[in-house]
Write a protein that holds these residues in place. Sequence first.
Motif, PDB file in Angstrom:
ATOM      1  N   HIS A  56      -1.530   0.471 -11.421  1.00  7.92           N
ATOM      2  CA  HIS A  56      -2.570  -0.278 -10.698  1.00  7.92           C
ATOM      3  C   HIS A  56      -3.788   0.585 -10.370  1.00  7.92           C
ATOM      4  O   HIS A  56      -4.850   0.068 -10.034  1.00  7.92           O
ATOM      5  CB  HIS A  56      -2.006  -0.852  -9.396  1.00  7.92           C
ATOM      6  N   ILE A  57      -3.627   1.917 -10.416  1.00  2.00           N
ATOM      7  CA  ILE A  57      -4.699   2.806  -9.972  1.00  2.00           C
ATOM      8  C   ILE A  57      -5.899   2.776 -10.915  1.00  2.00           C
ATOM      9  O   ILE A  57      -7.051   2.880 -10.484  1.00  2.00           O
ATOM     10  CB  ILE A  57      -4.156   4.250  -9.825  1.00  2.00           C
ATOM     11  N   ARG A  58      -5.654   2.600 -12.194  1.00  2.00           N
ATOM     12  CA  ARG A  58      -6.727   2.646 -13.185  1.00  2.00           C
ATOM     13  C   ARG A  58      -7.776   1.562 -12.922  1.00  2.00           C
ATOM     14  O   ARG A  58      -7.455   0.417 -12.629  1.00  2.00           O
ATOM     15  CB  ARG A  58      -6.150   2.483 -14.596  1.00  2.00           C
ATOM     16  N   GLN A  78      -9.967   1.344 -10.486  1.00  2.00           N
ATOM     17  CA  GLN A  78     -10.371   1.125  -9.093  1.00  2.00           C
ATOM     18  C   GLN A  78     -10.512   2.449  -8.352  1.00  2.00           C
ATOM     19  O   GLN A  78     -10.395   2.498  -7.131  1.00  2.00           O
ATOM     20  CB  GLN A  78      -9.337   0.248  -8.375  1.00  2.00           C
ATOM     21  N   LEU A 104     -10.485   3.401  -4.249  1.00  2.00           N
ATOM     22  CA  LEU A 104      -9.274   4.063  -3.764  1.00  2.00           C
ATOM     23  C   LEU A 104      -9.591   5.401  -3.096  1.00  2.00           C
ATOM     24  O   LEU A 104      -9.040   5.726  -2.039  1.00  2.00           O
ATOM     25  CB  LEU A 104      -8.297   4.286  -4.925  1.00  2.00           C
ATOM     26  N   ASP A 134      -3.237  -6.944  -5.623  1.00  2.00           N
ATOM     27  CA  ASP A 134      -3.269  -5.863  -6.623  1.00  2.00           C
ATOM     28  C   ASP A 134      -4.000  -4.634  -6.069  1.00  2.00           C
ATOM     29  O   ASP A 134      -3.552  -3.496  -6.251  1.00  2.00           O
ATOM     30  CB  ASP A 134      -3.962  -6.337  -7.906  1.00  2.00           C
ATOM     31  N   SER A 176      -2.514  -0.832  -5.142  1.00  2.00           N
ATOM     32  CA  SER A 176      -3.176   0.397  -5.608  1.00  2.00           C
ATOM     33  C   SER A 176      -3.433   1.353  -4.446  1.00  2.00           C
ATOM     34  O   SER A 176      -3.218   2.567  -4.552  1.00  2.00           O
ATOM     35  CB  SER A 176      -4.500   0.058  -6.293  1.00  2.00           C
ATOM     36  N   THR A 229      -0.162   2.974  -3.235  1.00  2.00           N
ATOM     37  CA  THR A 229       0.293   4.000  -4.177  1.00  2.00           C
ATOM     38  C   THR A 229      -0.578   5.248  -4.092  1.00  2.00           C
ATOM     39  O   THR A 229      -0.074   6.375  -3.968  1.00  2.00           O
ATOM     40  CB  THR A 229       0.258   3.443  -5.615  1.00  2.00           C
ATOM     41  N   PHE A 230      -1.898   5.066  -4.141  1.00  2.00           N
ATOM     42  CA  PHE A 230      -2.817   6.202  -4.148  1.00  2.00           C
ATOM     43  C   PHE A 230      -2.709   6.995  -2.849  1.00  2.00           C
ATOM     44  O   PHE A 230      -2.660   8.229  -2.867  1.00  2.00           O
ATOM     45  CB  PHE A 230      -4.250   5.699  -4.353  1.00  2.00           C
TER      46      PHE A 230
END
Length: 301
Positions: free
Chosen positions: A212-214, A216, A220, A276, A280, A283-284
């Motif tokens: 999900h990080i990609r 954004q 983030l 979503d 992210s 997680t980040f």
Amino acid sequence: MHHILASIWPIFVLILAGYGMKRLNFPSDGFWYGAERLNYFILFPALLFSSLSTAPLNNPALPRLLVAIILVLSVLGLGLVVLRYVRKWPASHFGVLLQGVLRFNTYLGIAVIGSLYHREGLSMALLMIAILVPIVNFISVLAFSAGQHTSVRALLAPIAKNPLILSCLAGIFFNLSGAELQWGTDRFLTLLANTSLPLGLLSVGSALQLHHIRGQLTTLVLNSSARLLMAPLITFIVARLMQLPSIETTILVLFFALPTAPTAYVLSQQMGGNSDLMASIITFQTLFSALSLLLVLALVV
């Protein structure tokens, strides 16, 4: 620095273990869903209730901690509101970003503070949880409802059903009633509570979603910097201005240096937020906090 590393590396190893187990599908996908619900609705509320039911609520630190927490939340909250109107964020986006800055990972906080300060620190940490959990959850629900035609009942329903809030309130009322846990109830609750933290940390790891990080990264980085660096700095300034004792300052700063709560994802889904983006941010921040917590603790411990 050595004792800080020794205190927190087992915590992040458990988080990484949870991530690895989920990727290997061990024990199974169904296990993690059940484990999260078991911890959220039973084990962690048992820890909060058992701890707050015997906590020293006459602690002279409580009023000044309440004032300090309200001041920090007010500064952060007002800053976010100003940004919302400047950037014209919809409620679904604003609620997610606000949760990223104001909410905190209770499992991680209890684990780190317990490792560093043992019983004394844990007692104070639980007082802060009793203050922070209801206030932050209420603000989060309000953020998603801002600008929408929402009834008072719809606004209060997620708060009234929150097991962490209910267990905090129940523990406080039980404590104030003067009653005592009898017939082995205290031992029963302790057994449940002792299971909560390791399972909670494994579940935090299992919920990490690196894909999900990609795409954004800017959002983030900014949101995580606000939560993990700016929030503890503001908290430290407030604590110094109020001349709080060293241990109170450290634990208060630590709470505002924790990554956001994994349960923020559930609330985002319930309130129609950008889930979503919330996944992210969770997680980040959890990954980033492995470094930021070391930095914050090195400066204030």
